[in-house]
Write a protein that holds these residues in place. Structure first.
Motif, PDB file in Angstrom:
ATOM      1  N   SER A 163      12.514  -2.127  -8.260  1.00 53.97           N
ATOM      2  CA  SER A 163      11.769  -1.206  -8.454  1.00 53.97           C
ATOM      3  C   SER A 163      10.980  -1.289  -6.664  1.00 53.97           C
ATOM      4  CB  SER A 163      10.264  -1.597  -9.132  1.00 53.97           C
ATOM      5  OG  SER A 163       9.107  -2.884  -8.091  1.00 53.97           O
ATOM      6  N   GLU A 164      11.070   0.166  -6.613  1.00 54.72           N
ATOM      7  CA  GLU A 164      10.244   0.741  -5.272  1.00 54.72           C
ATOM      8  C   GLU A 164       8.799   1.376  -5.176  1.00 54.72           C
ATOM      9  OE1 GLU A 164      14.153   1.867  -2.530  1.00 54.72           O
ATOM     10  OE2 GLU A 164      13.507   3.527  -3.758  1.00 54.72           O
ATOM     11  N   ASP A 165       8.365   1.126  -4.296  1.00 56.19           N
ATOM     12  CA  ASP A 165       6.219   1.959  -4.406  1.00 56.19           C
ATOM     13  C   ASP A 165       6.420   2.271  -2.720  1.00 56.19           C
ATOM     14  OD1 ASP A 165       4.589   2.235  -6.280  1.00 56.19           O
ATOM     15  OD2 ASP A 165       3.704   1.370  -4.759  1.00 56.19           O
ATOM     16  N   ASP A 166       4.991   3.684  -2.979  1.00 54.92           N
ATOM     17  CA  ASP A 166       4.524   3.280  -1.557  1.00 54.92           C
ATOM     18  C   ASP A 166       3.104   2.786  -1.155  1.00 54.92           C
ATOM     19  OD1 ASP A 166       3.272   5.007  -3.214  1.00 54.92           O
ATOM     20  OD2 ASP A 166       3.442   6.733  -2.608  1.00 54.92           O
ATOM     21  N   ASN A 167       3.242   1.831  -1.700  1.00 51.30           N
ATOM     22  CA  ASN A 167       1.974   1.209  -1.939  1.00 51.30           C
ATOM     23  C   ASN A 167       1.064   2.076  -0.841  1.00 51.30           C
ATOM     24  OD1 ASN A 167       3.038  -0.835  -2.540  1.00 51.30           O
ATOM     25  ND2 ASN A 167       3.129  -2.591  -0.912  1.00 51.30           N
ATOM     26  N   PRO A 183      -1.358   3.763  -8.472  1.00 48.10           N
ATOM     27  CA  PRO A 183       0.040   3.581  -9.063  1.00 48.10           C
ATOM     28  C   PRO A 183       1.204   5.228  -9.760  1.00 48.10           C
ATOM     29  CG  PRO A 183      -2.270   2.696 -10.082  1.00 48.10           C
ATOM     30  CD  PRO A 183      -2.111   3.834  -8.791  1.00 48.10           C
ATOM     31  N   ALA A 184       2.388   4.657  -9.662  1.00 55.96           N
ATOM     32  CA  ALA A 184       3.190   5.472  -9.356  1.00 55.96           C
ATOM     33  C   ALA A 184       1.858   5.879 -10.327  1.00 55.96           C
ATOM     34  CB  ALA A 184       4.880   4.823  -9.863  1.00 55.96           C
ATOM     35  N   TYR A 192       8.914  10.258 -12.858  1.00 55.47           N
ATOM     36  CA  TYR A 192       8.837  10.144 -11.715  1.00 55.47           C
ATOM     37  C   TYR A 192       8.753  10.631 -10.238  1.00 55.47           C
ATOM     38  CZ  TYR A 192       5.736   6.695 -13.879  1.00 55.47           C
ATOM     39  OH  TYR A 192       5.006   5.566 -14.625  1.00 55.47           O
ATOM     40  N   TYR A 235       5.703   9.370  -5.318  1.00 58.85           N
ATOM     41  CA  TYR A 235       5.427   7.787  -6.253  1.00 58.85           C
ATOM     42  C   TYR A 235       5.968   6.868  -5.223  1.00 58.85           C
ATOM     43  CZ  TYR A 235       9.944   6.944  -7.986  1.00 58.85           C
ATOM     44  OH  TYR A 235      11.394   6.368  -8.332  1.00 58.85           O
ATOM     45  N   LEU A 236       7.010   7.721  -4.122  1.00 61.05           N
ATOM     46  CA  LEU A 236       7.486   6.580  -2.966  1.00 61.05           C
ATOM     47  C   LEU A 236       6.974   7.580  -1.199  1.00 61.05           C
ATOM     48  CD1 LEU A 236      11.040   6.491  -4.123  1.00 61.05           C
ATOM     49  CD2 LEU A 236       9.867   4.748  -4.218  1.00 61.05           C
TER      50      LEU A 236
END
Length: 298
Positions: free
Chosen positions: A128-132, A136-137, A148, A161-162
């Motif tokens: 899973s990937e996220d931009d922090n 939340p995505a 997304y 979301y990234l």
């Protein structure tokens, strides 16, 4: 904590002992849900009170293969050349280097060692990937269609979301104070100019007609946060009385945070006293948290 209880019916196993045919032996595996790894593909978990360990050594899997998965996909890597051990120890506690030393600790006293070889051990890997960025995505799915990937506010090729900078103004989303909470969602997101568009989605945060990313009259480094004409107000991109335009020439580098989830399931375990499938848990290792970087085309 993963507690697995094995109940074994002992028939003809108690020769020269006081038990009768049909006695029941109960074995509890009260280990954590996670396991660790070190050395040449040895996966293990330990516990105290009593001191016990479970370990799997594989010879037909490359550790890097466990990370060869695309976001959102599931990868299965199977080992059929391995040794699975359950050991008990007379030691009160076990050293942290029990499995991670070229030379085994000399103070270790093994009481029992049960071994099962060449079981089917399957690693299941997801990424899973996220931009922090603090959002939340699911809250970055602006069209609410459950996809997304098709929400890209600044059209830079990176879905929100990234995207560390959702509006492409060279001020990262987290810096623009989306102020997300579980209770209020994004209701309290910062909106400097009060135009109804939160700063993290607004290309002109102070509504002075100069794009935020072009307010770089002090330090021309694609970072408007350090361009400050009036320290009493703050950065120029938030000061409507400063409208000096120095056009940006590029986007900032973005970091995408990756989380690999690697679980292990062992089938057809045969440890003499235990014969059944075994859920080994999820890998706890710093390698399962990685990053990748990219800079969008300007």
């Amino acid at each position: 904590m993963r507690k697995t209880v094995f109940v074994v019916l002992l028939i003809g196993f108690c020769f020269q002992t006081s038990c009768d045919d049909g006695d029941i032996l109960t074995i509890e595996f009260d280990f954590d849900d996670t396991f660790k790894t070190c050395g040449d593909l040895v996966f293990y978990k330990t516990k105290s009170d009593p001191s016990e360990s479970l370990s799997l050594a594989v010879t037909d899997v490359n550790f890097e293969d466990l990370f060869d998965v695309m976001p959102g996909e599931t990868l299965n890597v199977t080992s059929n050349s391995n040794t699975f051990n359950y050991r008990t120890y007379s030691n009160t506690t076990l050293p942290s280097t029990l499995f991670c030393n070229d030379i085994p600790p000399s103070e270790i006293n093994i009481k029992e060692d049960y071994e099962s070889a060449n079981d089917t051990a399957t690693f299941t890997i997801t990424l899973s990937e996220d931009d922090n960025d603090g959002i939340p995505a699911e809250y970055e799915d602006l069209n609410n269609n459950g996809d997304y990937e098709d929400d890209d506010t600044d059209n830079d090729g990176i879905p929100n979301y990234l995207d560390q900078d959702d509006d492409g103004d060279n001020v990262f989303t987290a810096t623009e104070k989306p102020n997300f909470t579980d209770q209020d969602g994004l209701a309290n997101a910062q909106d400097t100019d009060g135009d109804g568009t939160p700063d993290y989605l607004d290309t002109d945060d102070d509504n002075d007609t100069v794009l935020t990313r072009d307010e770089e009259s002090v330090d021309q480094d694609n970072n408007p946060t350090n361009d400050i004409k009036d320290p009493n107000v703050g950065a120029d991109y938030l000061n409507k009385d400063v409208a000096l335009s120095v056009p940006a020439v590029g986007y900032r580098e973005h970091t995408i945070y990756q989380t690999f989830t690697i679980s292990l399931y062992i089938e057809n375990v045969n440890l003499e006293v235990i014969t059944q499938d075994f859920d080994f848990g999820t890998l706890d290792n710093s390698a399962t948290s990685k990053t990748r970087t990219l800079t969008p085309d300007f």
